[in-house]
Write a protein that holds these residues in place. Sequence first.
Motif, PDB file in Angstrom:
ATOM      1  N   ARG A  83      30.628  47.493  48.045  1.00  0.00           N
ATOM      2  CA  ARG A  83      30.784  46.496  47.278  1.00  0.00           C
ATOM      3  C   ARG A  83      31.584  46.456  46.331  1.00  0.00           C
ATOM      4  N   GLY A  84      32.627  45.267  45.917  1.00  0.00           N
ATOM      5  CA  GLY A  84      33.394  45.125  45.015  1.00  0.00           C
ATOM      6  C   GLY A  84      33.041  44.049  44.228  1.00  0.00           C
ATOM      7  N   ALA A  85      33.939  43.635  43.255  1.00  0.00           N
ATOM      8  CA  ALA A  85      33.825  42.337  42.293  1.00  0.00           C
ATOM      9  C   ALA A  85      35.450  41.939  41.838  1.00  0.00           C
ATOM     10  N   GLN A 138      37.988  45.743  38.268  1.00  0.00           N
ATOM     11  CA  GLN A 138      37.261  45.451  39.353  1.00  0.00           C
ATOM     12  C   GLN A 138      38.140  45.106  40.489  1.00  0.00           C
ATOM     13  N   THR A 155      38.402  46.860  44.156  1.00  0.00           N
ATOM     14  CA  THR A 155      37.888  46.098  45.288  1.00  0.00           C
ATOM     15  C   THR A 155      39.289  46.184  46.479  1.00  0.00           C
ATOM     16  N   VAL A 205      32.008  41.037  48.466  1.00  0.00           N
ATOM     17  CA  VAL A 205      32.786  41.143  47.228  1.00  0.00           C
ATOM     18  C   VAL A 205      32.087  39.992  46.468  1.00  0.00           C
ATOM     19  N   GLU A 247      29.073  39.644  36.355  1.00  0.00           N
ATOM     20  CA  GLU A 247      29.133  40.927  35.567  1.00  0.00           C
ATOM     21  C   GLU A 247      27.519  41.094  35.171  1.00  0.00           C
ATOM     22  N   VAL A 256      25.552  41.693  39.382  1.00  0.00           N
ATOM     23  CA  VAL A 256      25.920  43.318  39.285  1.00  0.00           C
ATOM     24  C   VAL A 256      24.582  43.865  39.148  1.00  0.00           C
ATOM     25  N   LEU A 289      27.559  47.748  42.334  1.00  0.00           N
ATOM     26  CA  LEU A 289      28.899  48.003  43.050  1.00  0.00           C
ATOM     27  C   LEU A 289      28.981  49.447  43.175  1.00  0.00           C
TER      28      LEU A 289
END
Length: 250
Positions: A175-177, A183, A187, A209, A229, A233, A238
């Motif tokens: 999992r990313g952002a 970030q 990602t 994402v 954020e 999150v 993440l």
Amino acid sequence: MPKGYSRPQTLIDKPWHFCPGCNHGIIHRLCAEVIDEMGLQNQTIGVGSVGCGVFSYEYFNFDGIGPSHGRAPAVATGVKRVLPDRLVFTYQGDGDLAAIGTTEMVHSAVRGENITIIFVNNTLYGMTGGQMAPTTLMGQVTTTTPGGRSRNQAGYPFRVCEMLATMEGAAYIARGAVYNPAQVVKTKKAIKKAFATQMAGLGFSLVEVLSACPTNWGMNPIQALKFVEENMVPVFPLGEFKVTPIEAGV
Ligand SMILES: Cc1ncc(C[n+]2csc(CCOP(=O)(O)OP(=O)(O)O)c2C)c(N)n1
């Protein structure tokens, strides 16, 4: 043109239709950059979704399919089985993937299909006017939860990565952002690992994402990035949830 500012070959040269501050454009670009870097443009088949990402095939410079709502992993399964040397990935929102398409998503992971899902979680149904999704946060106001999401009415947010990481068929889950440049870089690395996992034939991969939806959240773009954020999150941490080592490549 300075490095980093040129358009990836894998993106068609046309303006986005997305709302100001929407993160779909950044996520499209990351997929395109990775495909350029891996030299896979002529080998890639994208499977779109129903939702704000519906026009992905209008932007990506490779072949694409538009399946019905939620069915992208089933369509990707068929394409990949027939053309196993291609990079086959779906691009899906949280309504498409985690509501109407839950079955297809879960069972493609259970079967260990050698496909990749790019899962864009913006906590609601963006395209249809901001209705609650399975990923809506507790207390979050949406058009169908005007008093905020409550446990009694709608239960709890669905953590897709955590669930899929328990499955043997899943090879890479992260999992990313994209709320800040650091970030975005992380990602992109996750997307590259997912695509490399597939090209190495290791099985199912998914990168979620976290994505801002200023229009339906009733915020400006800066506030919406902060919301990701500060509010998303903590609920959707993440990181990498499952990694299968790849001998060569990334
Ligand atoms: C079978 C079917 N049911 C419902 C719809 C209406 N619909 C279109 S998009 C959408 C939800 C999209 O939300 P999401 O997948 O989260 O993507 P976003 O628009 O937020 O990027 C829905 C319910 C539809 N098109 N087809």
